[in-house]
Write an enzyme that holds these catalytic residues in place. Sequence first.
Site, mmCIF file in Angstrom:
data_model
loop_
_atom_site.group_PDB
_atom_site.id
_atom_site.type_symbol
_atom_site.label_atom_id
_atom_site.label_comp_id
_atom_site.label_asym_id
_atom_site.label_seq_id
_atom_site.Cartn_x
_atom_site.Cartn_y
_atom_site.Cartn_z
ATOM 1 N N GLU A 111 0.835 -1.215 0.000
ATOM 2 C CA GLU A 111 0.000 0.000 0.000
ATOM 3 C C GLU A 111 0.865 1.258 0.000
ATOM 4 O OE1 GLU A 111 -3.986 -1.626 2.311
ATOM 5 O OE2 GLU A 111 -2.355 -0.815 3.487
ATOM 6 N N LYS A 129 -12.899 6.478 11.610
ATOM 7 C CA LYS A 129 -11.455 6.500 11.332
ATOM 8 C C LYS A 129 -10.814 7.864 11.638
ATOM 9 C CE LYS A 129 -11.883 2.336 9.635
ATOM 10 N NZ LYS A 129 -11.636 1.917 8.295
HETATM 11 C C1 5RP Z 1 -5.031 -2.786 4.963
HETATM 12 C C2 5RP Z 1 -5.350 -1.389 5.335
HETATM 13 C C3 5RP Z 1 -6.782 -1.001 5.267
HETATM 14 O O1 5RP Z 1 -6.922 0.077 4.387
HETATM 15 C C4 5RP Z 1 -7.235 -0.601 6.633
HETATM 16 O O2 5RP Z 1 -6.980 -1.673 7.511
HETATM 17 C C5 5RP Z 1 -8.722 -0.249 6.649
HETATM 18 O O3 5RP Z 1 -9.471 -1.399 6.426
HETATM 19 P P1 5RP Z 1 -11.057 -1.359 6.423
HETATM 20 O O4 5RP Z 1 -11.473 -0.530 5.264
HETATM 21 O O5 5RP Z 1 -11.461 -2.798 6.312
HETATM 22 O O6 5RP Z 1 -11.491 -0.759 7.749
HETATM 23 O O7 5RP Z 1 -4.523 -0.582 5.655
HETATM 24 O O8 5RP Z 1 -3.668 -3.059 5.188
#
Ligand code: 5RP
Length: 262
Positions: A111, A129
Amino acid sequence: MSAELSPIDKAKFAAAKRAVGYVKDGMKVGLGTGSTAAWMVRCLAERAQREGLKLQCVPTSTRTAKLAGDLGLKVIPLDEAKWLDLTIDGTDEFDGDLNLIKGGGGALLQEKIVATASDQMIVIADVSKKVEALGAFPLPVEVIPFGWQTTKALLEELLESLDVMGRSTSLRMNGDAAYVTDEGNHILDLHLNRIGDARQLAMALNQIPGIVENGLFIDICDVVVLGSGDGSIQVHDINQGTIGEDKIDFLETDNLFTDLAD
Ligand code: 5RP
């Protein structure tokens, strides 16, 4: 669609649907990983099919590669794309400067590489978030398996000298075995509660041999698209210094996506 989904899934869907509006015909697009990113992949595939968009997509995990390929998106490796117009990904936390904690889904390394190789990174999120200060979510740190316990000890020593509220660390598990990333590494989760200086921590972590990368994304994200369960959207743009408002209509055709809720 709205009747079948939880408010949190509707919020993720709304953010995803709004974010794919940034994609233009001919673009090379980085595809993030996680449940919010999965909504985005589905929305993007639907839009590409409906509008006949020619896109080249670089996924950030084997999971996303499979989903995108299954939905008919053209998937290519980063080394073929070389540079991307745009990456859209989820996050575990974001603060007022649009700095992030990522890696809850274990894909932080790809990522970060993909987002850094993009002209623009757009993050899609629901309100859970958004934080005042990063660190309530455990910070993932990818370490190579060789000598990981020594790496962990060095990391804990480093944390003693840094401005963080908690200092415990744990090896991420997958059942009875250590979790293994797409690159064959392990993840240490740092339970810091509150990070005083995220930039300093990100740089210090990467000085330790054995640490491959950490989940702090500093000055990488350009835009956060924040979705709510009623379809309302906030667009936080760090370069413009603006917060815009928008609204997504949940249409009957969006029933296509109900199978994605997880
Ligand atoms: C994966 C990530 C995801 O973007 C992060 O964990 C958010 O996940 P979700 O959309 O399921 O809450 O960094 O490595």
